[in-house]
Design a protein around this motif. Sequence first.
Motif, PDB file in Angstrom:
ATOM      1  N   VAL A   1       0.855  -1.183   0.000  1.00 31.21           N
ATOM      2  CA  VAL A   1       0.000   0.000   0.000  1.00 31.21           C
ATOM      3  C   VAL A   1       0.893   1.236   0.000  1.00 31.21           C
ATOM      4  N   SER A   2       0.691   2.082  -0.975  1.00 34.45           N
ATOM      5  CA  SER A   2       1.517   3.287  -1.099  1.00 34.45           C
ATOM      6  C   SER A   2       1.178   4.304  -0.027  1.00 34.45           C
ATOM      7  N   ALA A   3       2.128   5.131   0.276  1.00 38.91           N
ATOM      8  CA  ALA A   3       1.880   6.296   1.123  1.00 38.91           C
ATOM      9  C   ALA A   3       1.689   7.514   0.223  1.00 38.91           C
TER      10      ALA A   3
ATOM     11  N   TYR B   1      -4.546   3.759   0.315  1.00 37.60           N
ATOM     12  CA  TYR B   1      -3.253   4.414   0.540  1.00 37.60           C
ATOM     13  C   TYR B   1      -3.046   4.540   2.046  1.00 37.60           C
ATOM     14  N   HIS B   2      -1.807   4.729   2.433  1.00 33.91           N
ATOM     15  CA  HIS B   2      -1.532   5.297   3.746  1.00 33.91           C
ATOM     16  C   HIS B   2      -1.548   6.821   3.561  1.00 33.91           C
ATOM     17  N   PHE B   3      -2.576   7.470   4.079  1.00 30.98           N
ATOM     18  CA  PHE B   3      -2.658   8.926   3.934  1.00 30.98           C
ATOM     19  C   PHE B   3      -1.870   9.581   5.065  1.00 30.98           C
ATOM     20  N   ILE B   4      -0.777  10.211   4.707  1.00 32.10           N
ATOM     21  CA  ILE B   4       0.085  10.787   5.742  1.00 32.10           C
ATOM     22  C   ILE B   4       0.380  12.244   5.414  1.00 32.10           C
ATOM     23  N   SER B   5       0.877  12.946   6.410  1.00 29.67           N
ATOM     24  CA  SER B   5       1.169  14.369   6.234  1.00 29.67           C
ATOM     25  C   SER B   5       2.443  14.557   5.421  1.00 29.67           C
ATOM     26  N   LYS B   6       2.580  15.787   4.922  1.00 28.15           N
ATOM     27  CA  LYS B   6       3.784  16.105   4.172  1.00 28.15           C
ATOM     28  C   LYS B   6       5.029  15.996   5.061  1.00 28.15           C
ATOM     29  N   ASP B   7       4.892  16.427   6.332  1.00 30.87           N
ATOM     30  CA  ASP B   7       6.027  16.342   7.261  1.00 30.87           C
ATOM     31  C   ASP B   7       6.462  14.892   7.458  1.00 30.87           C
ATOM     32  N   ARG B   8       5.467  14.036   7.679  1.00 35.66           N
ATOM     33  CA  ARG B   8       5.772  12.615   7.902  1.00 35.66           C
ATOM     34  C   ARG B   8       6.425  12.020   6.658  1.00 35.66           C
TER      35      ARG B   8
END
Lengths: 208, 208
Positions: free
Chosen positions: A38-40, A55-62
């Motif tokens: 699964v892509s981030a 998806y793994h929905f993550i923040s830009k910082d992460r």
Amino acid sequence: MMSTAEGKLVVVSGFSGVGKGTVIASLLETHPEYALSVSATTRDPREYEIDGVHYHFISKDRFEQMIREDDLLEYASYLNNYYGTPKTFVTDNIAQGRDVLLEIEIQGARKVKAACPDALMLFVMPPSAQVLRERLVGRGSEKPEDVDARLRRAAREAEGIEEYDYILINDDIEACAERMHSLIRAYHQKTSFHLDFIQEVRNDLINL
Amino acid sequence: MMSTAEGKLVVVSGFSGVGKGTVIASLLETHPEYALSVSATTRDPREYEIDGVHYHFISKDRFEQMIREDDLLEYASYLNNYYGTPKTFVTDNIAQGRDVLLEIEIQGARKVKAACPDALMLFVMPPSAQVLRERLVGRGSEKPEDVDARLRRAAREAEGIEEYDYILINDDIEACAERMHSLIRAYHQKTSFHLDFIQEVRNDLINL
């Protein structure tokens, strides 16, 4: 001894709208032995998308932290968002002997192939360009100008198809999924993955 | 459009006694769409062998005429007899879209691959060297000194396995035959065999 100890990484690309996600879902349903990477991404989820599934929905910082810590097999940005492949999931599953499916765009696929030369590269095609357009329009989740943008993008991506090992035509989802399964099983039988076994038989023939 | 117009040449090699002939017979029974190339030879038929089925048994004069007239895809001599592959049968069937199976020794396989770079190269292996010896002894058609000669020959032939695309382990005849079928079907999906179709879709995407 026919099966290799390690799983294989299977890169699946294809034009937007060709239905590669549906084909992979069908394959996973009939063959749950495959692991799906699964892509981030840093983009917003669409209405139907589930975190950790689509998806793994993550923040830009992460995401940028993962880049710095070399936790991504590859990453790219598209329409001002990051997309990337978390490394650990892929390497852990392959080490455990599971084949890992990775649905990825052509630019990412190139980076994956450079990092993992043993990756099997599959490209899903529509039966024709016209069918692709009809599917994109019929999906309804795209505005007309987005359909045009996707087709133009498809034409650009089509430049790289020759870098893939096999093409799969998605004329029928289940049939296409079964052909994908056959290609992956066949790939395991490549001579270069069995050099230890060959050497063992060779030695035993001399010593019998 | 997924199927290529031309058939493929499938070269099947494997150690003496590994059962590759039996595997091919099983494949032909379940998939009669394959054509089997029958070799020509100048050696005497064994008791159970039928002319035109196991081999085309021909005279030395006739064989040398075929050599002169370039009617052989490859040929070699072994234990003072000629063995060769009549060319017309292979090229006719391939032109008609049929896959042609060619059971051949490693030296002949090399010549075929040089003449037909698109040939799929398969090598049938026993599950182990010990199993190969037991099969040769159990077959009963071989004298003990012939078994030893065949095993020594197998050891020499094993030097070339890396030149083959895939190995197939003959642990079970029907299963091995089905894996062979899958490998051949998969081979048809190679990207390099579909460049015209890819170009057609590419052009249509630009012109849509």
